[in-house]
Write a protein that holds these residues in place. Sequence first.
Motif, PDB file in Angstrom:
ATOM      1  N   TRP A 122       0.873  -1.184   0.000  1.00  0.00           N
ATOM      2  CA  TRP A 122       0.000   0.000   0.000  1.00  0.00           C
ATOM      3  C   TRP A 122       0.907   1.230   0.000  1.00  0.00           C
ATOM      4  CZ3 TRP A 122      -5.377   0.500   0.049  1.00  0.00           C
ATOM      5  CH2 TRP A 122      -6.102  -0.681   0.219  1.00  0.00           C
ATOM      6  N   PRO A 123       0.536   2.292  -0.691  1.00  0.00           N
ATOM      7  CA  PRO A 123       1.417   3.463  -0.789  1.00  0.00           C
ATOM      8  C   PRO A 123       1.272   4.445   0.374  1.00  0.00           C
ATOM      9  CG  PRO A 123      -0.493   3.781  -2.190  1.00  0.00           C
ATOM     10  CD  PRO A 123      -0.637   2.415  -1.590  1.00  0.00           C
ATOM     11  N   PHE A 124       1.279   3.902   1.598  1.00  0.00           N
ATOM     12  CA  PHE A 124       1.187   4.724   2.793  1.00  0.00           C
ATOM     13  C   PHE A 124       2.182   4.204   3.815  1.00  0.00           C
ATOM     14  CE2 PHE A 124      -3.161   4.077   1.096  1.00  0.00           C
ATOM     15  CZ  PHE A 124      -3.346   5.352   0.554  1.00  0.00           C
ATOM     16  N   ARG A 125       2.999   5.102   4.369  1.00  0.00           N
ATOM     17  CA  ARG A 125       3.959   4.688   5.387  1.00  0.00           C
ATOM     18  C   ARG A 125       3.328   4.825   6.769  1.00  0.00           C
ATOM     19  NH1 ARG A 125       9.181   7.995   7.486  1.00  0.00           N
ATOM     20  NH2 ARG A 125       9.789   6.529   9.124  1.00  0.00           N
ATOM     21  N   PRO A 134      -5.510   3.827  10.986  1.00  0.00           N
ATOM     22  CA  PRO A 134      -4.583   4.742  11.652  1.00  0.00           C
ATOM     23  C   PRO A 134      -5.268   6.004  12.168  1.00  0.00           C
ATOM     24  CG  PRO A 134      -4.294   4.829   9.278  1.00  0.00           C
ATOM     25  CD  PRO A 134      -5.228   3.701   9.546  1.00  0.00           C
ATOM     26  N   LYS A 135      -4.732   6.518  13.259  1.00  0.00           N
ATOM     27  CA  LYS A 135      -5.183   7.789  13.805  1.00  0.00           C
ATOM     28  C   LYS A 135      -4.269   8.892  13.289  1.00  0.00           C
ATOM     29  CE  LYS A 135      -6.769   5.543  18.057  1.00  0.00           C
ATOM     30  NZ  LYS A 135      -6.603   5.450  19.531  1.00  0.00           N
ATOM     31  N   ASN A 300     -10.766  -0.826   5.157  1.00  0.00           N
ATOM     32  CA  ASN A 300     -11.093  -0.667   6.566  1.00  0.00           C
ATOM     33  C   ASN A 300      -9.836  -0.532   7.416  1.00  0.00           C
ATOM     34  OD1 ASN A 300     -13.786  -0.929   5.905  1.00  0.00           O
ATOM     35  ND2 ASN A 300     -13.808  -3.135   6.260  1.00  0.00           N
ATOM     36  N   LEU A 301      -8.686  -0.911   6.850  1.00  0.00           N
ATOM     37  CA  LEU A 301      -7.428  -0.748   7.559  1.00  0.00           C
ATOM     38  C   LEU A 301      -7.011   0.710   7.623  1.00  0.00           C
ATOM     39  CD1 LEU A 301      -5.336  -3.651   5.993  1.00  0.00           C
ATOM     40  CD2 LEU A 301      -6.416  -3.633   8.241  1.00  0.00           C
ATOM     41  N   PHE A 302      -7.511   1.532   6.713  1.00  0.00           N
ATOM     42  CA  PHE A 302      -6.993   2.891   6.574  1.00  0.00           C
ATOM     43  C   PHE A 302      -8.014   3.997   6.830  1.00  0.00           C
ATOM     44  CE2 PHE A 302      -4.056   0.305   4.075  1.00  0.00           C
ATOM     45  CZ  PHE A 302      -2.834   0.749   4.562  1.00  0.00           C
ATOM     46  N   VAL A 303      -9.273   3.779   6.547  1.00  0.00           N
ATOM     47  CA  VAL A 303     -10.268   4.850   6.683  1.00  0.00           C
ATOM     48  C   VAL A 303     -10.719   4.971   8.133  1.00  0.00           C
ATOM     49  CG1 VAL A 303     -12.556   5.655   6.017  1.00  0.00           C
ATOM     50  CG2 VAL A 303     -11.057   4.614   4.310  1.00  0.00           C
ATOM     51  N   ASN A 304     -10.471   6.143   8.718  1.00  0.00           N
ATOM     52  CA  ASN A 304     -10.867   6.449  10.092  1.00  0.00           C
ATOM     53  C   ASN A 304     -11.673   7.746  10.039  1.00  0.00           C
ATOM     54  OD1 ASN A 304     -11.011   7.306  12.781  1.00  0.00           O
ATOM     55  ND2 ASN A 304      -9.043   6.378  13.304  1.00  0.00           N
ATOM     56  N   PHE A 310      -7.046   9.634   6.846  1.00  0.00           N
ATOM     57  CA  PHE A 310      -7.949   9.362   5.719  1.00  0.00           C
ATOM     58  C   PHE A 310      -9.349   9.181   6.289  1.00  0.00           C
ATOM     59  CE2 PHE A 310      -3.801   7.405   4.641  1.00  0.00           C
ATOM     60  CZ  PHE A 310      -3.419   8.308   3.647  1.00  0.00           C
ATOM     61  N   LYS A 311     -10.173  10.193   6.124  1.00  0.00           N
ATOM     62  CA  LYS A 311     -11.497  10.184   6.737  1.00  0.00           C
ATOM     63  C   LYS A 311     -12.581   9.628   5.820  1.00  0.00           C
ATOM     64  CE  LYS A 311     -10.852  13.806  10.195  1.00  0.00           C
ATOM     65  NZ  LYS A 311      -9.384  13.939  10.086  1.00  0.00           N
ATOM     66  N   SER A 312     -12.204   9.293   4.581  1.00  0.00           N
ATOM     67  CA  SER A 312     -13.178   8.719   3.650  1.00  0.00           C
ATOM     68  C   SER A 312     -12.454   7.864   2.631  1.00  0.00           C
ATOM     69  CB  SER A 312     -13.948   9.828   2.924  1.00  0.00           C
ATOM     70  OG  SER A 312     -13.089  10.524   2.025  1.00  0.00           O
ATOM     71  N   VAL A 313     -13.197   6.965   2.009  1.00  0.00           N
ATOM     72  CA  VAL A 313     -12.633   6.145   0.938  1.00  0.00           C
ATOM     73  C   VAL A 313     -12.195   7.033  -0.214  1.00  0.00           C
ATOM     74  CG1 VAL A 313     -13.177   4.370  -0.766  1.00  0.00           C
ATOM     75  CG2 VAL A 313     -13.958   4.109   1.587  1.00  0.00           C
ATOM     76  N   GLU A 314     -12.978   8.077  -0.487  1.00  0.00           N
ATOM     77  CA  GLU A 314     -12.634   8.983  -1.585  1.00  0.00           C
ATOM     78  C   GLU A 314     -11.282   9.643  -1.357  1.00  0.00           C
ATOM     79  OE1 GLU A 314     -16.769   8.002  -1.646  1.00  0.00           O
ATOM     80  OE2 GLU A 314     -15.581   8.888  -0.038  1.00  0.00           O
ATOM     81  N   GLU A 315     -11.031  10.063  -0.123  1.00  0.00           N
ATOM     82  CA  GLU A 315      -9.742  10.683   0.207  1.00  0.00           C
ATOM     83  C   GLU A 315      -8.615   9.661   0.075  1.00  0.00           C
ATOM     84  OE1 GLU A 315      -7.705  13.358   3.777  1.00  0.00           O
ATOM     85  OE2 GLU A 315      -9.607  12.341   4.117  1.00  0.00           O
TER      86      GLU A 315
END
Length: 329
Positions: A122-125, A134-135, A300-304, A310-315
């Motif tokens: 995934w392209p996120f560190r 993640p928070k 679901n691992l990333f959207v919080n 990342f507050k939405s799937v679109e973001e």
Amino acid sequence: MHRVTFVPANDKMEYFKLMSNHTIPSVGLGTWKSGSQARYSVESAIVEAGYRHIDTAWAYDVEKEVGDGIKAAIHAGVERTDLFVTSKLWCTDLTPERVRPAFENTLKKLQLDYLDLYLIHWPFRLKEGASMPPKAGDVLEFDMKGVWREMERLAADGLVRDIGISNFSVAKLTKLLSFALVKPSVCQMEMHPGWRNEKMLNACKEHGIHATAYSPLGSGGKIDLLNDPVVVKVAKKLEKTPAQILVRWALQRGTSVIPKSSNPDRIKENIQVFGWEIPEEDFDSLSIFKQQKRIMDGENLFVNETDGPFKSVEELWDYEDIPPLKIAP
């Protein structure tokens, strides 16, 4: 007709040619969520069902079991050079100095001397110990150029034959291509009739990057393609199973495909997709499903939605024309 030219190998497998001139078997076994069954699933897939492509990742926590299955298959007489093994670099290791140690750890667990394909998962560190999703503060700056240079060095040193990416947006792919000395050979992404991911697929085709479809049978049960009336109708017409129709549809789009299963019968079923085609009219009927965006579990691992970066799937997906998610009551 939606025909694809394959590199011939034998009567039980079709191969795609990568820009590196290496070949990738068109159907592979996915090992996500395979747990303790991974060792037996891999051995059975290779020895009994004729698979030559095995896909895993550090994050699946089954690399040791996958390696045991591969070792058993080789002991049974399968040549390592006939196998195509993929693994992936996890988000906490997306910094230049951690790429090679992470790769070497994967190689050790898999009990192999080299990999055929290594992907950025995934392209996120993420920082060590990051919550999932993640928070705020859990996602760190990603030195994409520095990480990719280390991926290129792994290939130059002969430790991996091809390097690639997974779960990238077009924007992130464009950034990568702006400095890559070696283009990614493969881009792995969710693709099935319910989410054709056409924008990313077309971007890959434009740059000669091969696409591999994961979750080809749907998104972890959230899209019930196996019982969809259109899929079932085509399956009955061609005297195939719905799973075989979905795998064949992916192949005729020009993508390799990695359906996952721990059931020996389904593993065999999923690779019985050669020597026949879905007719054009039926292929087209499978290519007009209403698009439900990417809704696989990985998001679901990333959207919080409350306090995450990342507050939405679109973001998460860089606002790249993703239809809104509609959840049935």
